[in-house]
Design an enzyme around this catalytic site. Sequence first.
Site, PDB file in Angstrom:
ATOM      1  N   GLY A 148      -7.461   7.476   8.301  1.00  0.00           N
ATOM      2  CA  GLY A 148      -7.665   7.678   9.724  1.00  0.00           C
ATOM      3  C   GLY A 148      -9.140   7.591  10.086  1.00  0.00           C
ATOM      4  O   GLY A 148      -9.975   7.196   9.279  1.00  0.00           O
ATOM      5  N   ASP A 168       0.825  -1.207   0.000  1.00  0.00           N
ATOM      6  CA  ASP A 168       0.000   0.000   0.000  1.00  0.00           C
ATOM      7  C   ASP A 168       0.862   1.262   0.000  1.00  0.00           C
ATOM      8  O   ASP A 168       1.913   1.309   0.643  1.00  0.00           O
ATOM      9  CB  ASP A 168      -0.902  -0.023   1.242  1.00  0.00           C
ATOM     10  N   ASP A 183       2.269   5.229  -5.394  1.00  0.00           N
ATOM     11  CA  ASP A 183       1.591   6.472  -5.029  1.00  0.00           C
ATOM     12  C   ASP A 183       2.459   7.648  -5.460  1.00  0.00           C
ATOM     13  O   ASP A 183       3.384   8.053  -4.767  1.00  0.00           O
ATOM     14  CB  ASP A 183       1.323   6.516  -3.527  1.00  0.00           C
TER      15      ASP A 183
END
Length: 303
Positions: free
Chosen positions: A181, A82, A104
């Site tokens: 979060g 990830d 990313d």
Amino acid sequence: MTLVSSTPMLKEARKSGYGIVAFNIHSFDMLYSVAEAAAELDAPVIIQTTVGTVQNLGPDSIVKTARAAAEKFHVPMALHLDHCTDLDVIIQCIRAGYTSVMIDASMHPFEENIRLTNQVMDIAKYIDVNVEAELGKVGGVEDNIVVSDKDAEKAVPAECKEFIERTSVPTLAPAIGTAHGIYSGDPDIDFDRIAEIASLVDEPLVLHGGSAIPEDDVKQCIALGMAKMNVSTELKNAYSEAIKEHFLEAPDSLDPRKYLAKAKDVAKELAKSKMILVGCAGKAPEIKEKAYSNEYKLDSLQV
């Protein structure tokens, strides 16, 4: 059944209108709690690790443990890296046996994001490893990547279409108003934006920041084309809170087998609730039949 690429399972999920949950794990017993949840519900599942967890546990050990779980429970299971910004780490994880990776590069301008994504695609497209990329900027904190509210940006639908055309990336995580979060209030999800992006691309879309999103919002995201939902903070918090509760109730009970077993059970029940929410419970046989009728292995990768 060994570890498999997430590409076929996510394509099938999007086509059939349900989602598959990707759980960030931080220990091997957390991995097994998720695997057991998938087995009890006969559900496909994606195990995820952040770069920090890779550095802590080691990619080879993670792969060996995930393979053992996949073979023990015999459900379609992918292993995903990830939010990685480092090509060397991506290559290291692919060599170890990861079946899915995320590059990313969303913090870079559009053209640079395309260039960096294509670097990963040039490797992964030949070995049946799924690649995920991100457009826009998802707010919040994920491992060592921090995006403030003011810097968060939603993905532009036309750019999503162009991005996929120019990279052939099989899964895309567009920023649509969620955040990493736990939310202090309800997330501001742009459902119209999801619908527009989904109308322009056929590839499975990924919902980042899936922890504690209201159930109706999750269901709407899945119905619009989000085929993968990431859950990290909620699983981690549930696991850790169970350990805290153990010591509040029995401060002198220091046997790790007892407090870790409680944490594992709590994490497993949370994982099951998320799988039921996105509609993948009971879908393992369908995934095996439609997506993995000719099962492949990644034991002899040369990268």
